[in-house]
Design an enzyme around this catalytic site. Structure first.
Site, PDB file in Angstrom:
ATOM      1  N   GLU A 188       7.818 114.181  19.729  1.00 42.16           N
ATOM      2  CA  GLU A 188       7.284 115.373  20.602  1.00 42.16           C
ATOM      3  C   GLU A 188       7.264 116.438  19.864  1.00 42.16           C
ATOM      4  O   GLU A 188       6.324 117.397  19.879  1.00 42.16           O
ATOM      5  CB  GLU A 188       8.032 115.619  21.714  1.00 42.16           C
ATOM      6  CG  GLU A 188       7.784 114.647  22.804  1.00 42.16           C
ATOM      7  CD  GLU A 188       8.716 113.499  22.643  1.00 42.16           C
ATOM      8  OE1 GLU A 188       8.702 112.467  23.785  1.00 42.16           O
ATOM      9  OE2 GLU A 188       9.299 113.013  21.652  1.00 42.16           O
TER      10      GLU A 188
ATOM     11  N   ALA B   6       3.394 109.598  26.685  1.00 46.10           N
ATOM     12  CA  ALA B   6       2.834 110.138  27.819  1.00 46.10           C
ATOM     13  C   ALA B   6       1.367 110.593  27.192  1.00 46.10           C
ATOM     14  O   ALA B   6       1.123 110.775  25.993  1.00 46.10           O
ATOM     15  CB  ALA B   6       3.583 111.348  28.225  1.00 46.10           C
TER      16      ALA B   6
ATOM     17  N   GLU C 131      11.222 106.807  26.145  1.00 42.71           N
ATOM     18  CA  GLU C 131      12.296 107.170  27.281  1.00 42.71           C
ATOM     19  C   GLU C 131      12.229 106.196  28.505  1.00 42.71           C
ATOM     20  O   GLU C 131      13.390 105.908  28.911  1.00 42.71           O
ATOM     21  CB  GLU C 131      11.656 108.463  27.602  1.00 42.71           C
ATOM     22  CG  GLU C 131      11.684 109.727  26.544  1.00 42.71           C
ATOM     23  CD  GLU C 131      11.116 110.934  26.867  1.00 42.71           C
ATOM     24  OE1 GLU C 131      11.540 112.170  26.737  1.00 42.71           O
ATOM     25  OE2 GLU C 131      10.003 110.908  27.297  1.00 42.71           O
TER      26      GLU C 131
ATOM     27  N   GLY D 267       7.488 108.972  25.687  1.00 45.38           N
ATOM     28  CA  GLY D 267       7.619 108.546  26.982  1.00 45.38           C
ATOM     29  C   GLY D 267       7.766 106.955  27.310  1.00 45.38           C
ATOM     30  O   GLY D 267       8.614 106.515  27.996  1.00 45.38           O
TER      31      GLY D 267
END
Length: 258
Positions: A131, A63, A111, A108
């Site tokens: 993260e 992200a 993911e 992300g």
């Protein structure tokens, strides 16, 4: 779409995250484009989808940290929901979705790959959920899907340590199905997608539904789900075509998505 390219090759669709200068990092605009792209796929003519990243370095590097850095708790939760809603849409998309991971798949990106039905990757691919090193948790399903794919112990180790792993280790722990030289990755993905697309599409969709729903049910309920989907296939022309061809020893059956 501004940040997502879409093309079809016969019955296979290729969705490419195209924000190469930012290593295909996910911000709100990329997520919106990804959602719109999947919503626009013609599920009557397309039978399998490949998701990949633009360029040679990155699938999706994560992200967008710059976009997240100014968020408060409410904004962070809303951003997490946005990503989760879109990734869940991909996970439950009626067609099979293959992640062709061509480079970094971090945060992300990992993911997103995990929301696909399965993953194949290039030899230089790197996976991880970094993260906690940024003071946050995974927010787009990483704490849930990683544990389901590789087991809780390995998932906790990867998440708690924020350690990245290479393609060979991802293969060893079952995060990916296969590893290819970079120059062979897309050809391998398209070949695999073509093999899937050649089978009875209604049956393939039913198999995806049975597996996904069954994993969330006790065995007693899961087998009932399978029985119903199994039975529903006998109302299709594809079942008649496939079984008749088998009995007549015909090869190269053409299924009609019905």
């Amino acid at each position: 779409m501004g940040y997502v390219k879409y093309e079809t090759k016969s019955a296979v669709a290729v969705v490419t995250i195209d924000r190469e200068k930012a290593l295909n990092a996910l911000n709100a605009e990329v997520l919106d484009d990804l959602k719109a792209t999947f919503e626009g796929i013609d599920t009557e003519t397309v039978r399998c989808v490949i998701v990949t990243g633009a360029g040679e370095k990155s699938f999706v590097a994560g992200a967008d940290i710059a976009a997240m850095s100014g968020m408060d708790a409410q904004g962070g939760e809303a951003f997490g929901k946005k990503g989760n809603d879109i990734f869940r849409m991909i996970e439950t998309f009626p067609l099979p979705v293959i992640a062709a991971v061509n480079g970094f798949a971090l945060g992300g990106g990992c993911e997103l790959a995990m929301s696909c039905d399965f993953r194949i990757c290039a030899e230089q691919a790197i996976f991880g959920q970094p993260e906690v090193g940024l003071g946050i948790t995974p927010g787009f399903g990483g704490t849930q899907r990683l544990a389901r794919l590789v087991g809780p112990g390995m998932a906790k180790q990867l998440i708690y340590t924020a350690k990245n792993i290479k393609a060979a280790e991802a293969l060893r722990i079952g995060l990916v199905n296969a590893v290819y030289p970079a120059e062979e990755l897309m050809a391998a993905a398209e070949k695999l997608a073509g093999q899937i697309a050649a089978n009875a599409p209604v049956a393939v969709r039913a198999c995806k539904k049975a597996i996904n729903e069954g994993l969330e049910q006790p065995m007693e309920e899961a087998i009932v789900t399978e029985e119903k989907l199994f039975g529903s296939c006998f109302a299709t022309e594809d079942q008649k075509t496939g079984m008749q061809a088998f009995l007549e020893k015909k090869k190269g059956v053409s299924f009609q998505n019905r």
